[in-house]
Design a protein around this motif. Structure first.
Motif, PDB file in Angstrom:
ATOM      1  N   GLU A 146       0.657  -1.213  -0.088  1.00 24.15           N
ATOM      2  CA  GLU A 146      -0.050   0.092  -0.042  1.00 24.15           C
ATOM      3  C   GLU A 146       0.564   1.125  -0.115  1.00 24.15           C
ATOM      4  O   GLU A 146       0.616   2.148  -0.611  1.00 24.15           O
ATOM      5  CB  GLU A 146      -0.996   0.266   1.193  1.00 24.15           C
ATOM      6  CG  GLU A 146      -1.861  -1.068   1.150  1.00 24.15           C
ATOM      7  CD  GLU A 146      -2.832  -1.072   2.443  1.00 24.15           C
ATOM      8  OE1 GLU A 146      -4.156  -0.985   2.490  1.00 24.15           O
ATOM      9  OE2 GLU A 146      -2.086  -0.962   3.609  1.00 24.15           O
ATOM     10  N   ALA A 147       1.935   1.324   0.965  1.00 28.01           N
ATOM     11  CA  ALA A 147       2.673   2.253   1.113  1.00 28.01           C
ATOM     12  C   ALA A 147       3.489   2.716  -0.246  1.00 28.01           C
ATOM     13  O   ALA A 147       3.832   3.830  -0.494  1.00 28.01           O
ATOM     14  CB  ALA A 147       3.887   2.350   2.291  1.00 28.01           C
ATOM     15  N   VAL A 148       3.896   1.633  -1.123  1.00 26.99           N
ATOM     16  CA  VAL A 148       4.568   1.887  -2.432  1.00 26.99           C
ATOM     17  C   VAL A 148       3.787   2.098  -3.419  1.00 26.99           C
ATOM     18  O   VAL A 148       4.022   3.171  -4.222  1.00 26.99           O
ATOM     19  CB  VAL A 148       5.183   0.405  -2.742  1.00 26.99           C
ATOM     20  CG1 VAL A 148       5.981   0.603  -4.221  1.00 26.99           C
ATOM     21  CG2 VAL A 148       6.588   0.370  -1.689  1.00 26.99           C
ATOM     22  N   GLU A 149       2.539   1.598  -3.688  1.00 30.83           N
ATOM     23  CA  GLU A 149       1.620   1.982  -4.746  1.00 30.83           C
ATOM     24  C   GLU A 149       0.792   2.967  -4.576  1.00 30.83           C
ATOM     25  O   GLU A 149       0.590   3.927  -5.649  1.00 30.83           O
ATOM     26  CB  GLU A 149       0.551   0.599  -5.031  1.00 30.83           C
ATOM     27  CG  GLU A 149       1.385  -0.588  -5.387  1.00 30.83           C
ATOM     28  CD  GLU A 149       1.916  -0.545  -6.518  1.00 30.83           C
ATOM     29  OE1 GLU A 149       1.396   0.397  -7.482  1.00 30.83           O
ATOM     30  OE2 GLU A 149       2.983  -0.637  -7.009  1.00 30.83           O
ATOM     31  N   ARG A 150       0.243   3.389  -3.323  1.00 28.34           N
ATOM     32  CA  ARG A 150      -0.691   4.473  -2.980  1.00 28.34           C
ATOM     33  C   ARG A 150      -0.268   5.484  -2.053  1.00 28.34           C
ATOM     34  O   ARG A 150      -0.706   6.359  -2.149  1.00 28.34           O
ATOM     35  CB  ARG A 150      -2.076   3.913  -2.631  1.00 28.34           C
ATOM     36  CG  ARG A 150      -2.786   2.935  -3.608  1.00 28.34           C
ATOM     37  CD  ARG A 150      -4.126   2.848  -3.257  1.00 28.34           C
ATOM     38  NE  ARG A 150      -4.117   2.045  -1.736  1.00 28.34           N
ATOM     39  CZ  ARG A 150      -4.646   2.620  -0.639  1.00 28.34           C
ATOM     40  NH1 ARG A 150      -4.915   3.872  -0.663  1.00 28.34           N
ATOM     41  NH2 ARG A 150      -4.599   2.049   0.502  1.00 28.34           N
ATOM     42  N   GLY A 151       0.896   5.152  -1.455  1.00 28.94           N
ATOM     43  CA  GLY A 151       1.372   6.197  -0.303  1.00 28.94           C
ATOM     44  C   GLY A 151       2.486   6.733  -0.817  1.00 28.94           C
ATOM     45  O   GLY A 151       2.886   6.595  -1.877  1.00 28.94           O
ATOM     46  N   PRO A 152       3.311   7.429   0.151  1.00 30.29           N
ATOM     47  CA  PRO A 152       4.409   8.222  -0.097  1.00 30.29           C
ATOM     48  C   PRO A 152       5.743   7.653  -0.156  1.00 30.29           C
ATOM     49  O   PRO A 152       6.723   8.183  -0.537  1.00 30.29           O
ATOM     50  CB  PRO A 152       4.287   9.374   1.052  1.00 30.29           C
ATOM     51  CG  PRO A 152       3.775   8.622   2.019  1.00 30.29           C
ATOM     52  CD  PRO A 152       3.043   7.542   1.606  1.00 30.29           C
ATOM     53  N   ALA A 153       5.823   6.387   0.055  1.00 25.49           N
ATOM     54  CA  ALA A 153       7.153   5.594   0.200  1.00 25.49           C
ATOM     55  C   ALA A 153       7.816   5.614  -0.886  1.00 25.49           C
ATOM     56  O   ALA A 153       7.172   5.095  -2.071  1.00 25.49           O
ATOM     57  CB  ALA A 153       6.923   4.223   0.854  1.00 25.49           C
ATOM     58  N   LEU A 154       9.163   6.059  -0.942  1.00 24.18           N
ATOM     59  CA  LEU A 154      10.084   6.030  -2.239  1.00 24.18           C
ATOM     60  C   LEU A 154      10.724   4.557  -2.082  1.00 24.18           C
ATOM     61  O   LEU A 154      11.903   4.744  -1.915  1.00 24.18           O
ATOM     62  CB  LEU A 154      10.896   7.204  -2.104  1.00 24.18           C
ATOM     63  CG  LEU A 154      10.243   8.455  -2.450  1.00 24.18           C
ATOM     64  CD1 LEU A 154      11.209   9.793  -2.273  1.00 24.18           C
ATOM     65  CD2 LEU A 154       9.572   8.648  -3.474  1.00 24.18           C
ATOM     66  N   VAL A 155      10.213   3.582  -2.411  1.00 20.62           N
ATOM     67  CA  VAL A 155      10.925   2.278  -1.921  1.00 20.62           C
ATOM     68  C   VAL A 155      10.685   1.481  -3.680  1.00 20.62           C
ATOM     69  O   VAL A 155       9.636   1.591  -4.240  1.00 20.62           O
ATOM     70  CB  VAL A 155      10.102   1.574  -1.238  1.00 20.62           C
ATOM     71  CG1 VAL A 155      10.535  -0.141  -1.265  1.00 20.62           C
ATOM     72  CG2 VAL A 155      10.062   2.147   0.163  1.00 20.62           C
ATOM     73  N   GLY A 156      11.803   1.425  -4.147  1.00 17.76           N
ATOM     74  CA  GLY A 156      11.675   0.528  -5.478  1.00 17.76           C
ATOM     75  C   GLY A 156      13.263   0.635  -6.119  1.00 17.76           C
ATOM     76  O   GLY A 156      14.302   0.950  -5.870  1.00 17.76           O
ATOM     77  N   SER A 157      13.311   0.654  -7.399  1.00 11.48           N
ATOM     78  CA  SER A 157      14.209   0.771  -8.413  1.00 11.48           C
ATOM     79  C   SER A 157      14.495   2.310  -8.489  1.00 11.48           C
ATOM     80  O   SER A 157      13.695   2.931  -8.277  1.00 11.48           O
ATOM     81  CB  SER A 157      14.107   0.268  -9.569  1.00 11.48           C
ATOM     82  OG  SER A 157      12.934   0.808 -10.283  1.00 11.48           O
ATOM     83  N   PRO A 158      15.684   2.692  -8.698  1.00 13.15           N
ATOM     84  CA  PRO A 158      15.909   4.197  -9.196  1.00 13.15           C
ATOM     85  C   PRO A 158      15.053   4.664 -10.161  1.00 13.15           C
ATOM     86  O   PRO A 158      14.369   5.968 -10.117  1.00 13.15           O
ATOM     87  CB  PRO A 158      17.526   4.247  -9.646  1.00 13.15           C
ATOM     88  CG  PRO A 158      18.081   3.286  -8.827  1.00 13.15           C
ATOM     89  CD  PRO A 158      17.159   2.151  -8.889  1.00 13.15           C
ATOM     90  N   ASP A 159      14.693   4.089 -11.010  1.00 16.19           N
ATOM     91  CA  ASP A 159      13.562   4.212 -12.286  1.00 16.19           C
ATOM     92  C   ASP A 159      12.110   4.649 -11.433  1.00 16.19           C
ATOM     93  O   ASP A 159      11.453   5.521 -11.917  1.00 16.19           O
ATOM     94  CB  ASP A 159      13.555   3.303 -13.376  1.00 16.19           C
ATOM     95  CG  ASP A 159      14.638   3.400 -14.214  1.00 16.19           C
ATOM     96  OD1 ASP A 159      15.368   4.492 -14.202  1.00 16.19           O
ATOM     97  OD2 ASP A 159      14.769   2.673 -15.346  1.00 16.19           O
ATOM     98  N   ARG A 160      11.746   3.557 -10.762  1.00 16.60           N
ATOM     99  CA  ARG A 160      10.449   3.585 -10.153  1.00 16.60           C
ATOM    100  C   ARG A 160      10.443   4.780  -9.212  1.00 16.60           C
ATOM    101  O   ARG A 160       9.375   5.750  -9.138  1.00 16.60           O
ATOM    102  CB  ARG A 160      10.237   2.347  -9.367  1.00 16.60           C
ATOM    103  CG  ARG A 160       8.693   2.296  -8.710  1.00 16.60           C
ATOM    104  CD  ARG A 160       7.697   2.501  -9.768  1.00 16.60           C
ATOM    105  NE  ARG A 160       6.399   2.521  -9.292  1.00 16.60           N
ATOM    106  CZ  ARG A 160       5.724   3.631  -8.846  1.00 16.60           C
ATOM    107  NH1 ARG A 160       6.236   5.070  -9.414  1.00 16.60           N
ATOM    108  NH2 ARG A 160       4.631   3.962  -8.389  1.00 16.60           N
ATOM    109  N   VAL A 161      11.497   4.873  -8.523  1.00 16.79           N
ATOM    110  CA  VAL A 161      11.408   5.947  -7.389  1.00 16.79           C
ATOM    111  C   VAL A 161      11.269   7.623  -8.024  1.00 16.79           C
ATOM    112  O   VAL A 161      10.514   8.505  -7.737  1.00 16.79           O
ATOM    113  CB  VAL A 161      12.487   6.068  -6.522  1.00 16.79           C
ATOM    114  CG1 VAL A 161      12.928   7.344  -5.503  1.00 16.79           C
ATOM    115  CG2 VAL A 161      12.522   4.747  -5.630  1.00 16.79           C
ATOM    116  N   ALA A 162      12.225   7.533  -9.093  1.00 16.36           N
ATOM    117  CA  ALA A 162      12.003   8.916 -10.019  1.00 16.36           C
ATOM    118  C   ALA A 162      10.743   8.780 -10.622  1.00 16.36           C
ATOM    119  O   ALA A 162      10.141  10.236 -10.437  1.00 16.36           O
ATOM    120  CB  ALA A 162      13.121   8.751 -11.083  1.00 16.36           C
TER     121      ALA A 162
END
Length: 372
Positions: free
Chosen positions: A283-299
């Motif tokens: 939830e935090a990654v898909e709909r929330g504010p968490a910047l968790v992922g690959s560099p491309d996804r975070v950008a």
């Protein structure tokens, strides 16, 4: 877009292992991360302030003083100065000391804070937190701009012919207003023509956008130049891996452990903005504010924020419970792999440029990292 690293200096036990970092080590890591951020070309480093709970940021001015002496270029900030519980005279003295030590590299963010236990600790009525904030801000503003101040208010003793020392390094430094849950914070910023930083940490972004839209509307209504209505955005924590799937799986136990730790506080369920609205890492990654992922996804996610908020300053926090080498590697990857992707898609901002006449005068990053 400009970029900032924020450390509120949380220091609870590790949510998985229970290990605790010694206070001296944790505080020195803050300084070391600020030095690294400067080396990597990050624009600003911000230190939080809290006076209750498992945090070590009860004296952010001391920490900023240490950072000022360890760095030469990076802009220093607070996130936030809890002005509701502080004496504006003391705040002016402390902040101007850091402004002088850093030779004009200070801007601050003020707010009422997000820790309810601070108010009884200082013998204050939490029901008046925004009243305290308004009065203290308007006095602080005068103390930074004027000498021989005469003043009277409701919540502290009157002043007669007061000049706080030291004075600001090169005129009054910029004050941002932290915004999370209340219209009163953005209304105060709009009234005086100041910028805001939206927390964007625990709630759906739509909740923050309502306040940002209100801020811009009121800012223009007060007759200020809309081009100077700068907006910054926080985030829900930064964690990078080669793939988003790997980042989620590695971060899952840390995130879920942190949620359990927060649950122990047993905040009033109706208290907006005190606990996360996102119970799972997905939830935090898909709909929330968490910047968790690959560099491309975070950008991509920061660009999503920008489309929603129109902000020109992105503040991120590297999770403090990571191994310290992993923290530094995360910061490096963010500066070298994420920031350039974002800046390639976002128009340049005037914030902290030569044309920004209200910027901290000692700040010299006119060619920001990732803009080449």
């Amino acid at each position: 877009m400009r970029f900032q690293i924020l450390d509120i200096i949380f220091n609870p036990p590790h949510p998985v292992t229970g290990d605790v970092v010694a206070p001296a080590e944790r505080l020195n890591r803050v300084v070391e991360m600020a030095v690294l951020a400067e080396q990597l070309g990050i624009d600003s480093y911000s230190v939080g302030e809290r006076h209750a709970g498992d945090v070590l940021s009860s004296s952010p001015i001391v920490v900023l003083g240490a950072i000022a002496q360890a760095t030469e270029r990076i802009l220093l900030s607070t996130g936030v100065t809890v002005l509701s519980v502080l004496d504006p005279v003391r705040v002016a003295e402390d902040l101007c000391t850091v402004d002088q030590l850093s030779r004009g590299r200070l801007e601050i963010v003020i707010g009422k804070g997000n820790e309810v236990l601070q108010y009884p600790l200082f013998g204050l009525d939490i029901g008046k937190q925004y009243d305290y904030l308004t009065e203290n801000y308007e006095l602080l503003r005068r103390l930074l701009r004027e000498e021989h101040v005469d003043w009277s208010g409701e919540y502290r003793a009157a002043l007669a012919d007061v000049t706080t020392l030291p004075r600001p390094f090169d005129g009054p430094f910029r004050i941002w207003h932290g915004s999370a849950t209340s219209a009163r914070a953005v209304d105060l910023a709009a009234k005086w023509g100041d910028p805001i930083v939206t927390a964007n940490a625990l709630q759906p972004r739509e909740n923050y956008k309502v306040l940002i839209d209100r801020y811009r509307e009121h800012y223009a209504a007060h007759g200020h130049d809309p081009a100077k209505a700068y907006v910054g955005s926080g985030s829900g924590g930064l964690f990078l891996a080669d793939t988003t799937e790997k980042a989620i799986e590695e971060y899952r136990p840390i995130y879920e452990g942190a949620v359990r730790q927060a649950d122990k506080r047993k905040h009033d369920p109706g208290a907006v903005g005190k606990t996360t609205s996102f119970r799972t890492i997905e939830e935090a990654v898909e709909r929330g504010p968490a910047l968790v992922g690959s560099p491309d996804r975070v950008a991509e996610k920061i660009l999503d924020y920008h489309e929603c908020f129109g902000h020109v300053l992105q503040s991120v926090s590297v999770n403090h419970v990571l191994d310290f080498e992993r923290q530094k590697d995360t910061l490096r990857r963010f500066a070298e792999e994420v920031v350039p992707l974002v800046r390639a898609e976002v128009p340049p901002t005037t914030l902290w440029s030569e044309s920004d006449t209200e910027r901290a005068r000692g700040f010299t990053a006119d060619s920001p990292v990732g803009s080449r």
